[in-house]
Design a protein around this motif. Structure first.
Motif, short mmCIF file in Angstrom:
data_model
loop_
_atom_site.label_atom_id
_atom_site.label_comp_id
_atom_site.label_asym_id
_atom_site.label_seq_id
_atom_site.Cartn_x
_atom_site.Cartn_y
_atom_site.Cartn_z
N ALA A 172 1.28 -1.15 -0.34
CA ALA A 172 0.32 0.19 -0.08
C ALA A 172 0.23 1.20 0.66
O ALA A 172 0.78 2.14 -0.39
CB ALA A 172 -0.43 -0.34 0.56
N ASP A 173 2.03 1.29 0.55
CA ASP A 173 2.53 2.84 0.85
C ASP A 173 3.44 2.59 -0.49
O ASP A 173 3.66 3.78 -1.19
CB ASP A 173 3.85 2.37 1.95
N THR A 174 3.39 2.11 -1.34
CA THR A 174 4.40 2.56 -2.73
C THR A 174 3.24 2.88 -3.60
O THR A 174 2.95 4.09 -4.39
CB THR A 174 4.50 0.39 -3.56
N LEU A 175 1.82 1.74 -4.05
CA LEU A 175 0.43 2.61 -4.28
C LEU A 175 -0.15 3.88 -3.66
O LEU A 175 -0.41 4.84 -4.73
CB LEU A 175 -0.82 2.26 -3.89
N ARG A 176 0.38 4.59 -2.28
CA ARG A 176 0.32 5.60 -1.84
C ARG A 176 1.28 6.51 -2.31
O ARG A 176 0.95 7.71 -3.17
CB ARG A 176 0.24 5.86 -0.40
N MET A 197 1.87 11.21 -9.33
CA MET A 197 1.37 10.31 -10.33
C MET A 197 1.37 12.64 -11.13
O MET A 197 1.92 12.68 -11.44
CB MET A 197 0.40 10.46 -10.66
N GLY A 198 1.77 13.44 -9.86
CA GLY A 198 1.56 14.97 -10.18
C GLY A 198 0.91 15.79 -10.11
O GLY A 198 0.62 15.31 -8.64
N PRO A 199 0.06 17.40 -10.19
CA PRO A 199 -0.38 17.84 -9.30
C PRO A 199 -1.65 17.42 -9.03
O PRO A 199 -1.60 16.92 -9.48
CB PRO A 199 -0.56 19.35 -9.87
N LEU A 200 -2.28 17.86 -7.63
CA LEU A 200 -3.41 16.33 -7.42
C LEU A 200 -4.42 17.25 -7.96
O LEU A 200 -5.27 16.59 -8.04
CB LEU A 200 -3.76 17.23 -5.76
N ASP A 201 -4.64 18.28 -7.99
CA ASP A 201 -5.94 18.89 -8.61
C ASP A 201 -5.89 18.61 -10.50
O ASP A 201 -6.72 19.50 -11.18
CB ASP A 201 -5.31 20.39 -8.56
N VAL A 202 -4.67 18.35 -11.53
CA VAL A 202 -4.52 17.78 -12.00
C VAL A 202 -5.46 16.03 -12.72
O VAL A 202 -4.73 15.52 -12.46
CB VAL A 202 -3.00 18.05 -13.20
N SER A 203 -5.33 15.98 -13.75
CA SER A 203 -5.60 14.48 -14.00
C SER A 203 -4.80 13.84 -15.12
O SER A 203 -3.76 14.61 -15.49
CB SER A 203 -7.06 14.76 -15.20
N VAL A 261 4.76 2.52 -11.51
CA VAL A 261 4.37 2.06 -10.43
C VAL A 261 5.65 1.47 -9.35
O VAL A 261 6.02 1.50 -8.25
CB VAL A 261 3.47 0.51 -9.48
N VAL A 262 6.89 0.94 -9.99
CA VAL A 262 7.88 0.04 -9.51
C VAL A 262 8.79 1.50 -8.75
O VAL A 262 9.61 1.13 -8.47
CB VAL A 262 8.00 -1.29 -10.97
N GLY A 263 8.55 2.63 -9.66
CA GLY A 263 9.40 3.62 -9.76
C GLY A 263 9.81 3.96 -8.02
O GLY A 263 10.15 3.93 -7.59
N GLN A 264 8.01 3.90 -7.53
CA GLN A 264 7.82 4.31 -6.13
C GLN A 264 8.39 2.92 -4.74
O GLN A 264 8.86 3.29 -3.73
CB GLN A 264 6.54 4.76 -5.75
N TYR A 265 8.61 2.41 -5.60
CA TYR A 265 8.41 1.15 -4.94
C TYR A 265 10.06 0.39 -5.21
O TYR A 265 10.71 0.50 -3.87
CB TYR A 265 8.02 -0.44 -5.44
N LEU A 309 12.06 3.22 -4.61
CA LEU A 309 12.50 4.56 -3.53
C LEU A 309 12.33 3.62 -2.40
O LEU A 309 13.55 3.85 -1.47
CB LEU A 309 11.15 5.97 -4.09
N LEU A 310 10.88 2.86 -1.89
CA LEU A 310 11.33 2.32 -0.56
C LEU A 310 11.77 1.28 -0.58
O LEU A 310 12.63 1.38 1.14
CB LEU A 310 9.52 2.35 -0.54
N GLN A 311 12.24 0.93 -1.30
CA GLN A 311 13.35 0.00 -1.32
C GLN A 311 15.23 0.22 -0.19
O GLN A 311 15.87 0.29 0.35
CB GLN A 311 13.90 -1.18 -2.35
N ARG A 312 15.09 1.71 -1.55
CA ARG A 312 16.16 2.81 -1.00
C ARG A 312 16.43 3.45 0.01
O ARG A 312 17.64 3.39 0.86
CB ARG A 312 17.09 3.38 -2.24
#
Ligand code: ANZ
Length: 956
Positions: free
Chosen positions: A747-751, A757-763, A771-775, A777-780
């Motif tokens: 879940a931490d990676t998903l969050r 992904m971008g500014p919150l107010d933009v689609s 997604v793996v990029g954030q995974y 980050l957490l591994q490092r």
């Protein structure tokens, strides 16, 4: 690493952060947080009262637009806003706030009912199952909600108060003089004492029958039943709101014909609040676009009412362009206008144009036929700009009060009964719809505002109306008044005074806003707390009889009819239960027989006040305790009307939900039940998560997960498919669920991914491969603190060096600002930068740096942060730690030296930021003491700036 298989990885690094480890960590901390009540926010009093030290902190009430628990469950687009508010709430908690954040369920409404009709399951059963499923999905995301405060709008404990509020609204009226709602009993007292005359009669209040009194009060109550023209859809068996009807007059759902029918329905007198709903927008912290949509919806128009004589009657029109009165060459009544019947003569008058008659022999026949045709169209359809104008002459003429001309009176569907007075003066030269109509019906035109372009003043030669405000009046004089030469604004004022002096008009304000149609012929909604006595008079149930629970019925489907049969009437599902409908009750004057109201409330009702119930969810003697409401919602500096501190949801709820909720707030405020006159102080609209839709040659969506990309094209089962960005959803076969992503990465990676992904107010488009990029980050992050082979913490107790301190404090400073401003994507970028910096130095990380890094990550990835925090030796949860504070000494940028020259000679050296702008650098150089002295008062001919290193000044 990519070549090693996972078994080898595990053998070499059994303590590496992997999906399996994330699953373990996340489940463990979620259980712990639940058991400890980590996210419970204390109230200042009541049964959720808690630690006075926490209550003494500044409060933050953070809310999401609550979900409708659909059977399809969540896809990754749904929780975007929930994750964002959770990150924000966590940061607020760590910066000393008492944070209230929870989530309930909006669970009455059509989808559950339709599902019930199709499958035969009771809507309560399917809805409750959906809620349970959604709770599991949401819990997996690690959202820090105060679960004691959650509820669903279908809970009788909740809708008891929805019904109670309805009763308050029913039992009140709007006192225009006081500018607020008051109890209806006050009005009755005014009628009784004679202080206020009873409208529509010369008799005293005491002389009226009960039914007559009820009728009088019905004209005042803020919730009232009336026979209003509504959108009746026999094919669906229900009345529809305007928004549920398509532009071509059919039901949005099912595509059935919709008819205008007069039916007795409940309404909310929201129009009484039009001015306040408009004015109070100013002090709200909402996106300007949403405020504008609300303003347009309320639609305040300043103009005038003007009377045109027709025989002994008068047609009153509403116009925003009274300045163009001399140009009114015909009139139009809405087909439903009540004067139509009165003014129609027996035969077509002398000189009636053929095109005016619609080919009918008499005006009465023409009018009849046209009225039938108009009744089958929606308002939207009637008003469509491009549509050919239709109508017929009524056979009657009116008198233009300024020009004295006889002007023909038409009926046409482009004039709506529900707006203004349902009648217009038509000024074809200056109104585009009137222009089109006049062209079609060969009606005269008269130019009264001189065109500022070169088309001249003869409208018969024009291609379109001249509708600019920015010109002078012409052709506008009679013996008594001349507007010629005046501008539009001045002319309006002048003509209005003239009309007032003659008693044939007045300035007026008109609103587009209509009263809110509040009943539905449905089962799955709140029953009305209303019963009718034997005279048909409506009585509200006392609080002791609430909640009035939904009865069990055999058949909850609406009765549908032949879709084309306009003469049918809805049959409500609740009416089929005679035992429930017919009751004997004692409403204070002994047992009597009553019939219950069998309509239900619209699905908007439950979301009109839910913010209040979060505050005090278990209170069974009041909807909310006043002290608790005051604490969380009350007005304060910068929030003059009070309200929720942050409300996040989609922009599609710009008008209805937000307007209805604002209206209920204001009524409750006027009646003294709450201290906040607005529900939501700050509103934020998150963007949408979009997804690629792949379609085959026939245009049919194919499963996105099975599409391959080759040579810049997309292939599904060997066939080439097209790709466009669209919505995510089951029907487009591109839905990705949070469950799959949590299983693959945690879940931490998903969050992190959703926030990055971008500014919150933009689609933004979803991309599972990214997604793996954030995974990583957490591994490092994990690797910077924990030894992957032993699981031991590797941090050292030595002090960090200067460069590391700079990197750390710049990150703290940046992340703090980003968190407060909800720029979570850039916050993540800064955390990543710091983490990469620590990785690159290769040296063991100092404990003080590691701890602060974990605290920075905590709002974004709370599970791994909690785990690392404990590994670093702490016994208290990371959730309530203080967010790190940057030391300004390490935050300032390194500087560069800029030389300032005068005539090529160095006169000063300035230490400036490498990112300084030319303009700032020039200003700094010219203000430097040495430079000022060297110039000695001489003027400056030219300054050449090459930021950040050089400024060259050429004196005059
Ligand atoms: C004469 C005129 C001359 C108008 C001109 C406009 C331009 P807003 O601004 O939206 O309030 N109108 C009034 N009642 C109407 C009804 N029931 N159905 C359809 N149209 C109606 O629009 C007000 C204008 O819309 C009014 O001003 C009226 O046309 C028309 F050069 O009157 B005007």
């Amino acid at each position: 690493m990519s070549e090693m298989n996972s078994a080898a990885v595990e053998a070499a690094a059994p303590h590496r952060y992997t999906a399996a480890m994330a699953a373990d960590i996340e489940a463990r901390w979620q259980d712990f947080w639940d058991a400890e009540g980590t996210y419970e926010a204390p109230n200042p009093s009541g049964d959720l009262a808690g630690d006075p030290d926490v209550v003494a902190r500044p409060k933050k009430f953070i809310m999401d637009m609550f979900p409708y628990p659909s059977g399809a469950g969540l896809h990754v687009g749904h929780p975007l806003g929930y994750i964002a508010t959770d990150v924000f709430a966590r940061h607020q908690r760590m910066t000393g706030h008492n944070v209230l954040h929870t989530l309930g369920f909006d669970a009455f409404g059509l989808p559950a009912e339709q599902y019930a009709v199709q499958t035969g399951t009771h809507p309560r059963v399917s809805t409750e199952a959906n809620i349970e499923n959604m709770k599991v999905q949401l819990r997996r995301l690690g959202l820090g909600h105060d679960k004691r405060r959650s509820f669903a709008t279908i809970d009788p404990d909740y809708y008891k108060w929805t019904q109670w509020i309805f009763v308050q609204i029913f039992n009140s009226w709007y006192d225009d003089e006081a500018g607020k709602a008051r109890p209806i009993a006050d009005l009755v007292a005014l009628f009784e004492s004679g202080e206020r005359p009873v409208p529509g009669t010369t008799r005293a209040w005491s002389e009226l029958t009960a039914a007559e009194r009820a009728d009088v009060l019905g004209e005042y109550r803020l919730a009232y039943a009336s026979d209003a023209p509504v959108n009746w859809c026999p094919g669906l068996g229900t009345v529809l709101a305007n928004e549920e009807v398509t532009a071509d007059g059919r039901s949005e759902r099912g595509n059935f014909p919709v008819f205008k029918a007069k039916l007795r329905q409940w309404n909310m007198r929201i129009t009484a609040y039009a001015d306040r709903l408009l004015d109070d927008l100013d002090a709200l912290d909402w996106p300007e676009a949403i405020k504008l949509q609300q303003r347009n919806w309320i639609g305040r128009s300043e103009g005038a009412r003007v009377d045109f004589a027709v025989g002994d009657d008068a047609i009153t029109v509403f116009t925003t362009r009274q300045d163009t009165l001399f140009g009114a060459t015909y009139m139009v009544l809405a087909p439903e206008h009540e004067l139509v019947g009165k003014i129609v003569p027996a035969a077509w008058p002398e000189g009636t144009h053929d095109v005016w008659t619609g080919g009918y022999a008499t005006p009465a026949e023409a009018v009849d036929a046209y009225r039938k045709q108009a009744a089958s169209k929606s308002d939207v359809e009637r008003q469509a700009e491009a549509k050919d104008k239709t109508g017929v002459f009524t056979g009657a003429y009116a008198i233009n009060p300024v020009s004295g001309d006889r002007v023909p009176v038409f009926i046409a569907d482009y004039v709506l009964m529900g707006y203004g007075t349902g009648a217009i003066m038509a000024v074809p030269a200056h109104d585009s719809r009137d222009f089109a109509f006049a062209r079609a019906f060969e009606l005269p035109m008269r130019c009264v505002v001189e065109p500022s372009d070169d088309r001249g003043t003869d409208p018969s030669t024009w291609d379109e109306a001249f509708d600019s405000y920015d010109a002078k009046l012409v052709n506008s004089s009679n013996d008594e008044i001349s507007l010629d030469g005046l501008g539009v604004v001045e002319a309006k004022a002048r003509i209005t005074d003239w009309l007032v002096a003659r008693g044939i008009g007045e300035g007026t304000v008109n609103f587009r806003l209509r009263d809110w149609l509040f009943s539905r012929q449905r089962y799955w909604g709140e029953p009305f707390p209303i019963v009718y006595d034997e005279d048909g008079i409506a009585h509200a149930l006392p609080e002791s009889m609430l909640p009035l629970e939904l009865p069990e019925v055999e058949d909850y489907s609406p009765r549908t009819f032949d879709p084309d049969d306009a003469d049918t009437q809805p049959e409500t599902p609740l009416s089929r239960n005679e035992d429930w409908v017919n009751v004997t009750l004692d409403l204070g004057d002994g047992p009597k027989k009553y019939r219950r109201e069998t309509n239900t409330m619209p699905n908007w009702a439950g979301s009109c006040w839910y913010e209040l119930r979060y505050l005090d969810p278990h209170n069974d003697s009041a909807l909310v305790d006043p002290a608790i409401e005051q604490y969380w919602m009350g007005p304060r500096e910068g929030q003059p009307h009070g309200g929720v501190d942050l409300y996040v949801g989609g922009a599609e709820h710009a008008v209805l939900h937000l307007l209805y909720a604002r209206f209920w707030s204001k009524v409750l405020y006027d009646l003294g039940h709450v201290s906040s006159a607005e529900p939501f102080h700050k509103l934020y609209n998150q963007g949408m998560i979009q997804a690629f839709v792949y379609r085959d040659a026939r245009g049919i969506a194919v499963p996105a997960a099975e599409v391959e990309e080759r040579d810049g094209a997309f292939w599904y089962q060997g066939e080439k498919v097209s790709r466009v960005l669209g919505k995510m959803g089951k029907s487009l076969k591109n839905a990705v669920t949070p469950d799959e992503i949590c299983a693959e990465y945690g879940a931490d990676t998903l969050r992190l991914y959703e926030m990055a992904m971008g500014p919150l107010d933009v689609s933004r488009p979803w991309d599972t491969r990214a997604v793996v990029g954030q995974y990583r980050l957490l591994q490092r992050l994990w690797r910077n603190i924990v030894d992957e082979s032993t699981g031991e913490v590797t941090v050292v107790d030595t002090e960090p060096d200067e460069d590391t301190l700079r990197a750390l404090h710049k990150a703290i400073d940046g992340v703090s600002q980003d968190m407060a401003a909800m720029r979570f994507n850039t916050a993540i970028a800064k955390v990543t930068e710091l983490n990469n910096y620590l990785t690159k130095t290769g040296a063991p990380v100092s404990r003080s740096v590691a701890e602060r890094l974990v605290l920075l990550v905590a709002p974004l990835a709370p599970h791994i942060a909690e785990e690392l925090w404990r590994k670093l030796g702490h016994t208290e949860s990371v959730v309530h730690q203080d967010f790190p504070v940057a030391d300004p000494a390490y935050v300032v940028d390194e500087t560069v030296t800029c030389v300032v020259q005068i005539k090529g000679k160095v006169k000063a050296r300035l230490e400036v930021s490498p990112s300084i702008t030319d303009a700032d650098l020039e200003a700094l150089a010219l203000a430097d003491e040495g430079v000022v002295a060297a110039l000695g008062g001489a003027g400056i001919r030219k300054v050449i700036v090459r930021a950040p290193k050089l400024v060259n000044i050429v004196p005059a």
